[in-house]
Design a protein around this motif. Structure first.
Motif, short mmCIF file in Angstrom:
data_model
loop_
_atom_site.label_atom_id
_atom_site.label_comp_id
_atom_site.label_asym_id
_atom_site.label_seq_id
_atom_site.Cartn_x
_atom_site.Cartn_y
_atom_site.Cartn_z
N VAL A 12 2.82 4.23 -1.61
CA VAL A 12 2.68 4.85 -2.93
C VAL A 12 4.06 5.21 -3.49
O VAL A 12 4.91 5.77 -2.78
CB VAL A 12 1.79 6.10 -2.86
N VAL B 78 1.87 0.72 -4.70
CA VAL B 78 0.87 1.31 -5.58
C VAL B 78 1.55 2.36 -6.46
O VAL B 78 2.22 3.26 -5.97
CB VAL B 78 -0.24 1.97 -4.74
N LEU C 92 -2.70 4.52 -8.60
CA LEU C 92 -3.36 5.73 -8.12
C LEU C 92 -3.14 6.80 -9.19
O LEU C 92 -2.01 7.16 -9.49
CB LEU C 92 -2.71 6.15 -6.79
N TRP D 282 -8.63 -7.35 -4.71
CA TRP D 282 -9.17 -6.01 -4.41
C TRP D 282 -8.05 -5.06 -3.97
O TRP D 282 -8.25 -3.85 -3.87
CB TRP D 282 -10.27 -6.11 -3.35
N LEU E 145 -9.07 8.36 -3.22
CA LEU E 145 -8.24 8.23 -2.02
C LEU E 145 -8.54 9.34 -1.02
O LEU E 145 -8.54 10.53 -1.38
CB LEU E 145 -6.76 8.29 -2.44
N SER F 122 -4.89 -2.59 -3.95
CA SER F 122 -4.67 -1.47 -4.87
C SER F 122 -3.42 -1.69 -5.72
O SER F 122 -2.41 -2.19 -5.24
CB SER F 122 -4.53 -0.18 -4.08
N VAL G 17 -8.22 5.34 -7.33
CA VAL G 17 -7.49 4.12 -6.98
C VAL G 17 -8.05 2.93 -7.76
O VAL G 17 -9.26 2.72 -7.81
CB VAL G 17 -7.58 3.85 -5.47
N ASN H 68 0.79 -1.24 0.00
CA ASN H 68 0.00 0.00 0.00
C ASN H 68 0.82 1.29 0.00
O ASN H 68 0.25 2.38 -0.03
CB ASN H 68 -1.01 0.04 1.14
#
Lengths: 582, 582
Positions: free
Chosen positions: A66, A90, A193, A188, A409, A190, A207, A64
């Motif tokens: 980024v 992500v 983004l 599901w 987000l 992520s 997302v 998770n």
């Protein structure tokens, strides 16, 4: 029946990572990526992704997190589409046309842990980072640290430009090629983004899930009938909905990615001719670049080039010109929230017998839902009723399916607003034709209601585009004492144009549309005001249009009645993908 | 990231029902189904499905109820592929080549609530129902009632044949065309139940989920590059893994289903020529029917016909002959448990330059995993190690992915056995070539180990097929005092053959294979012993082969040294799809 349960053999999370692992096995020695003098095979690309992913893990990147990146269509950005999720993280590919303030906001909002920067964007990134430091100093809840900055030097001709200590190839070099990547535990989870620019509101962080990305990719390679071994030219930025999912899709089909740094006419023609490009995506504005190329920029096109276009609805006349040049255009409709194209104008063989003009008109429709979009419809929001399939009654375009985003987000309010009574509301206005094909008529706010009649500004623009002297056109509502609203046209003329007057344009309009639709005013601009992503800022035009009624002597300091020097057009990369909604 | 949750707008269960609803909208007036003089459009097919589903609901059919059907490839069976799951029920299409006892067992085991019977199979079904009544009388736990029987009369020329009171068209007639179908709540819900025949064990009930069926369909239309508006001829029975998912796939592509009751040469050539068939699936044995058709049965083939073949590995020589006839053959490998084809031999353009013979060899490989198969591999079961990609080392073919079955109905033991350490074990033996392509070498039990050397009976059969006089061939292990096992060949000769001796065959073998592989015995049979689904019963052949060593004067009452009258071949529909594994 109910006793049969899921197990690792029969229930594997859907993820685009399957495609790269498969490509490494199935398309091992085929060319995966070409960029200037650099070429990789699928085995090499896969190994580079494994190396990068393992390096990211050793930089303490976890699920998770980024990873932001500011880069044009270079191999590094392509590889990150696999390597970042392989590390469980992500991917946040930032629009390179944004300004430093916007970029700083995105880094802050996404809490990016790493920030990759292509050498070309070092000045812009430095400024963004400076603003981010200032931002963080003023934020009390400063539990977010600055991102680790890693520069991406040119892989073909290294420049030595640096920002911070690390360079991309170092991460590749020190990574482990045998690193297998983190297992995707839940589809599901992520994967990406993407920030929208949005003509009507503040940027939002969209997302995507692994599931949504996988299904969209499957649908689009199928909907576009992208057959085996495509040669795909990156004329569409990868930061637009992850290249409309074709970053993952080209791996799925074992194709070759032709990466280009700029979308100038000469670079595109050269790539098409030299690498025998079979597929490319772009906004309709790129058509103009190809159509208006100078003789010495052009190359003979010997391969059949399939174009998937979207964003602004392409005027039928433009489509016709592209077909005459030898391109096979397919039209799609979508938006960031739908992981790129959600509808494509699926061609029907019975249309082959129609006139070219009629065909172009059909092609300019947005079409029908891709296979993994469970439903699309046009509804009256208040009553949730579907409009009749008459090609006339307008309503809001709504979508439903597993390729729709997870949400925005850290923005519950906007997420809730977007998902209403089981549907995603696009904010776009459309009609359904009797044959079930959807046609977009306008952005929600761009319908002009004149004397009780709905006027679509898109339709009006499409007529304006047919005028031989018009390069760009935008129509907005102008307050009118009698009709409530009236259409006002803003046009940019072509360089070759001589002495075109408002009357000439109006004459053309009267000939080609019902009287009530004819603009009450035509204003000539040097260029249209645009957002960072190249969308026409209709709000700005509306402000100007509003002032026309109060006083016809409005302040038009940046407006130049007729602009005759448009050489910037081919030079300015910023304008290249203008008008793209995607 | 974790706050973004699933909602009806962005998480819609994957189900093939999406395809028919979409087809009704997108392909409204296109021809969906052709059968003799009957034609439907996609709107009509959808409405017929809605009507049937609503009728099933009014017959108290609820979720997870099994609906069995015994029918050839008629429109009713096609419609049931959508109507039955629309009613929330599970479709069980029964192999029409089974005997009454087997059919009774399936009805009993599946607890079928409704039993649809095509008029042609009324005698067989009556006998099965008689046995089922007897069965139920002897079962103490008789909480299972007899199924409701509904006959399917011929829709083109009704015969009036009945079994029970209801006829299929009555259900359609009284159904509600506006019935929308039950919402699929969970994509893991069951959609179909297909019984395997299995050469090595008792029939097992393989259950598919909506998710698995959807993903397999997507992969196969993509893997086979089935482009828009295909004309698909039903030469493959729909009861074989739901027609390798093309029942659903043709709806997804808006194609036309050409239904044929029999797969005789004349019926197939006529359909191909008249409807301009573009796609068909079949076992390799159907190639023989097409290749050996009499002049008056043949029709000119003007369209390009793509064939997807599977089941027995097709001998390269046969592939070559089909290509010469103008068919474009793609080879797939799969099994009921994998929802049909799981690997396809994806063509590589660089192979275009190879000799036709070499191309045919490559085409006869099973290839690479379809896109939704997450992984395939060849492993040594004991150690779970992968074999090297050397094209030589054999191991068991294992698969993993969301297109693998949910499991075997009411058979925990077999389900557990099939799913082992995260993989589905196929029981088939294969190799991986250096280019990553898989080639099946044998059914687990069909490897012949002679003097420490592994001999693949498939490879040996492939050489035998090259002999101009051989129509069918099967090789099994025969006990041998010195080598442990030796290959023994059973062959069926072509009708046109004159005086072929064992020596002739052995000479041909010696010329075309290493000495150790040459069969120690060639036995001529009138026909090969086969199961109800047309698989060669190698067990039976092994029994005969075993007796050769004990005594060369074995009882061969049903064996006729050389069979010179094979006219049954084209007449007997039972033989048509023999050898199919799928």
């Amino acid at each position: 029946m109910d006793k049969l349960t899921k197990c690792p053999a029969n229930y594997v999370p859907l993820t685009p990572l399957t495609f790269i692992k498969r490509a490494a096995i199935v398309y091992t020695n085929r060319t995966s990526v070409i960029y200037a003098g650099v070429r990789f095979t699928w085995r090499q690309t896969y190994q580079r992704c494994c190396r990068l992913a393992s390096s990211l893990r050793s930089l303490n990147i976890v699920k998770n997190d980024v990873i932001s990146v500011l880069a044009p269509n270079v191999p590094a950005l392509y590889e990150m589409h696999f390597a970042v999720p392989m590390a469980g993280a992500v991917l946040n590919a930032i629009n390179t046309r944004l300004d430093a303030k916007n970029i700083a906001n995105i880094l802050h909002h996404s809490e990016a842990k790493v920030f990759f920067v292509d050498y070309q964007y070092v000045p812009l990134a430095s400024e963004a980072l400076r603003l981010l430091v200032a931002d963080l100093e003023h934020t009390s809840a400063a539990n977010y640290a600055m991102p680790l900055v890693i520069v991406i030097d040119d892989i073909h001709k290294p420049t030595g430009v640096r920002l911070g200590k690390l360079e991309y190839e170092q991460l590749i070099h020190h990574g482990d090629p045998r690193y297998f990547g983190e297992e995707v535990e839940n589809e599901w989870d992520s994967i990406a983004l993407n920030y929208t620019s949005g003509t009507t509101s503040a940027p939002k962080g969209v997302v995507y899930s692994h599931r949504g990305a996988f299904l969209s990719t499957m649908s689009l390679i199928q909907g576009w009938e992208m057959s085996t071994e495509p040669v795909y030219m990156w004329s569409l930025p990868m930061f637009h909905c992850n290249g409309w999912t074709f970053t993952w899709g080209v791996a799925a089909r074992g194709g070759t990615n032709v990466c280009i740094r700029n979308t100038s006419a000469s670079e595109m023609y050269q790539a098409i001719s030299h690498h025998k490009v079979t597929h490319m995506c772009c906004a309709p504005i790129v058509f103009n670049i190809l159509l208006e190329a100078k003789p010495d920029e052009r190359r003979e096109i010997t391969s059949k080039v399939n174009i998937l276009t979207g964003g602004a609805p392409p005027p039928p006349s433009l489509l016709e010109k592209m077909e005459n040049l030898g391109f096979n255009v397919m039209h799609a409709y979508g938006l960031t929230e739908a992981t790129g194209p959600a509808l494509v104008c699926e061609w029907q063989t019975k249309w082959n017998h129609l006139s070219q003009d009629h065909q172009a008109k059909l092609k300019s429709r947005q079409g029908v839902g891709i296979l993994t979009l469970s439903d699309f419809d046009v509804k009256i929001k208040e009553t949730m009723e579907s409009v009749p399939s008459d090609g006339k009654t307008m309503g809001e375009i709504v979508l439903r399916g597993s390729s729709i985003m997870k949400g925005y987000l850290k923005d519950e309010k906007e997420t809730e607003k977007a998902f209403h009574k089981g549907w995603f509301f696009t904010g776009d206005v459309g009609v359904i034709h009797p044959d079930g094909y959807l046609e977009i008529k306008d952005r929600s706010k761009d319908v002009i209601i004149s004397g009780g009649e709905n006027i679509s500004s898109v339709e009006l623009e499409s007529v304006l585009f047919k005028h031989p002297s018009i390069l760009e056109a935008a129509v907005v509502a102008m307050p009118h004492p009698r009709w409530g609203e009236s259409p006002c046209a803003f046009v940019v003329l072509k360089t070759t144009t001589e002495n075109v007057t408002e009357d000439d344009i109006l004459k053309h309009c009267r000939k080609n549309m019902p009287k009530f639709m004819v603009p009450k005013k035509v204003e000539f601009l040097k260029e249209l005001p645009k957002t960072g992503t190249g969308k026409i800022q209709k709000m700005e035009l509306r402000k100007i249009a509003a002032s026309f009624v109060i006083s016809t002597k409005t302040n038009k300091s940046w407006i130049n009645k007729v602009h005759r020097d448009q050489t910037w057009y081919h030079q300015d990369e910023e304008k290249v993908l203008a008008m793209s909604r995607l």
